[in-house]
Structures are given as structure tokens and as C-alpha cells.
Enzyme design. Structure first.
Site, mmCIF file in Angstrom:
data_model
loop_
_atom_site.group_PDB
_atom_site.id
_atom_site.type_symbol
_atom_site.label_atom_id
_atom_site.label_comp_id
_atom_site.label_asym_id
_atom_site.label_seq_id
_atom_site.Cartn_x
_atom_site.Cartn_y
_atom_site.Cartn_z
ATOM 1 N N TYR A 294 -2.011 0.111 10.556
ATOM 2 C CA TYR A 294 -1.922 -0.472 9.220
ATOM 3 C C TYR A 294 -0.855 -0.059 8.479
ATOM 4 O O TYR A 294 -0.202 -0.834 7.652
ATOM 5 C CB TYR A 294 -3.116 0.059 8.277
ATOM 6 C CG TYR A 294 -3.462 -0.125 7.047
ATOM 7 C CD1 TYR A 294 -3.919 -1.710 6.627
ATOM 8 C CD2 TYR A 294 -3.227 0.677 6.119
ATOM 9 C CE1 TYR A 294 -4.034 -1.901 5.234
ATOM 10 C CE2 TYR A 294 -3.214 0.332 4.637
ATOM 11 C CZ TYR A 294 -3.583 -1.134 4.231
ATOM 12 O OH TYR A 294 -3.941 -1.380 2.997
ATOM 13 N N SER B 43 0.860 -1.201 -0.177
ATOM 14 C CA SER B 43 0.138 0.265 0.113
ATOM 15 C C SER B 43 0.873 1.317 -0.058
ATOM 16 O O SER B 43 2.008 1.251 0.631
ATOM 17 C CB SER B 43 -0.825 -0.093 1.379
ATOM 18 O OG SER B 43 -1.322 1.301 1.466
#
Length: 237
Positions: free
Chosen positions: A146, A132
Site C-alpha cells: 500500500y 495517503s
């Protein structure tokens, strides 16, 4: 179209979203594709019927189950790790077990799957982890855990690229920005905020991530390794 004819491909987390788009793309290129799913049995069966790929029920958070699935596919040519978990919110309120599960899926699973695949992977194989852009940038509150997992993927990819390079095996991360999926829908409540950070003000389509994956998995990317291939519409620019 990259030719994956007779290539042995495994996509971890392939029943929905980006993973399903990757399954479609590599199967369309002739790959002998298998993919894992955890809870989306109907979606997995529908995708298998559509593409001819083989679905395998596997919980990526269960290390023994994951390793058995990877080993069971034999000598892979391409491993794509698309399974992912997302937990966001005030770190003072997020359950520790939820964070640990996300680390299991986003960090431990890619590492152990890559190592197990490498034990018998064919020369010039490809290991690709869907990371990501949040591994590079976390521009809003609530994403610390995250972002931690996606930054960990970066270190893993760099290290394994050196460990496996002598066999011609490449190891790369693909780092999407906001991408239209169940996890992050284009019409979701955070869409406008995310688009505000972007040069191209829309969510990516899963098929766009799949096309980049196909390139990195193909023969023309033989000298790309240890890299973070960011596809984010300028989110991190």
C-alpha cells in the site's frame, strides 16, 4: 465557499467516503459534477439524487473503460482521483493478484486518467489525486505494498506538475491520515493504534478532506503545484 459555477468536474471514485464528500462539496459550490462508481450502485444513485451530480459506472482498474469515461466528459476544469484500493497484511501471504489490482487502481489509474484529462483540459485546470500519509510514513507492519502505491503517486504528481505547468494546470496530491470511512472506520480495530501515532487523536472527517480539496481545486491555489498536501492530525509528524 469557493465558486465552481460552470466548472466541469469529474471525481473518480465518488460514491462513498472521501470521494462522496468531495462530490458534495464541489457540487455545493456550483460545479457541474460527474462521479464514477464501481460496485456501490445504490450509494451512487442516492448521492446523485442528493447533489444533482451525474453518476457513471466505471471500473478504474479497466484502463480502456477509465479512459473512455474521462474522454467522455470533454474539457475538464477539475479532475479528482479519489478511487482507491487497500490491501494490507503479511507480504508473504498476500495474493499477488490482489497487490496487482491495488497497483492498477492506486497508481496506473491516476496516471492514465490524468494524462487523458490533460489532452483537452482547460487552461488553469486542476488535477488532484487523493494519496495517503502512508506515502511518507508506514509505522506498522503489513503496509509495504500500500505504501508503495502512495509513494508512486508522489513521484507522478511532481513530474506532471512540471509537464503541465506551462498551461497553468496544477497537479497535487492530498494525503489524508486516518479518515472515518468504510475502508478505515473511526471505531475499527486499528483505531486506537493509529490514534497513538497522532497529535490530534481522532479520525478525520471526510468533509475535512473535501474542504482542503475544494481549496486546492479553486482559484486561490493557482501557485500550488507538485505538492503533497498532508491532512493527518500529526500522524506523520
Amino acid at each position: 465557499m469557493n465558486d465552481f459555477t460552470d466548472k466541469n468536474v469529474l471525481v473518480l471514485g465518488g460514491s462513498r467516503g472521501i470521494g462522496a464528500a468531495i462530490v458534495r462539496r464541489l457540487a455545493a459550490g456550483g460545479g457541474q459534477v460527474a462521479f464514477t462508481y464501481a460496485g456501490s450502485q445504490q450509494a451512487a444513485e442516492d448521492l446523485a439524487h442528493e447533489t444533482g451530480a451525474t453518476p457513471i459506472r466505471t471500473d478504474s482498474a479497466d484502463r480502456s473503460e477509465l479512459l473512455a469515461t474521462v474522454a467522455g466528459r470533454g474539457a475538464l476544469d477539475v479532475l479528482v482521483v479519489a478511487a482507491g484500493a487497500l490491501v494490507m497484511g503479511d507480504p508473504l501471504g498476500i495474493a499477488a493478484d490482489a497487490v496487482d489490482h491495488m497497483i492498477d487502481v492506486n497508481v496506473r489509474a491516476p496516471y492514465h486518467a490524468a494524462i487523458e484529462a490533460a489532452r483537452r483540459m482547460n487552461a488553469d485546470g486542476r488535477i488532484i489525486v487523493i494519496g495517503s500519509v502512508n506515502g511518507d510514513r508506514m509505522p506498522f507492519a503489513g503496509g509495504a505494498a500500500y505504501a508503495l502505491t502512495k509513494s508512486a503517486v508522489q513521484g507522478m504528481v511532481r513530474g506532471l506538475a512540471r509537464d503541465l505547468g506551462a498551461r497553468g494546470i496544477t497537479v497535487n496530491a492530498i494525503q489524508p491520515g486516518p479518515t472515518d470511512s468504510d475502508m478505515n472506520p473511526a471505531d475499527g480495530p486499528m483505531a486506537e493504534t493509529m490514534h497513538g501515532f497522532m497529535a490530534i487523536k481522532r479520525h478525520a472527517r471526510p468533509s475535512e478532506i473535501a474542504e482542503l480539496t475544494a481549496y486546492i481545486a479553486g482559484p486561490h491555489a493557482a501557485m500550488i503545484t507538485g505538492s503533497m498536501q498532508t491532512i493527518d492530525g500529526g500522524f506523520g509528524a
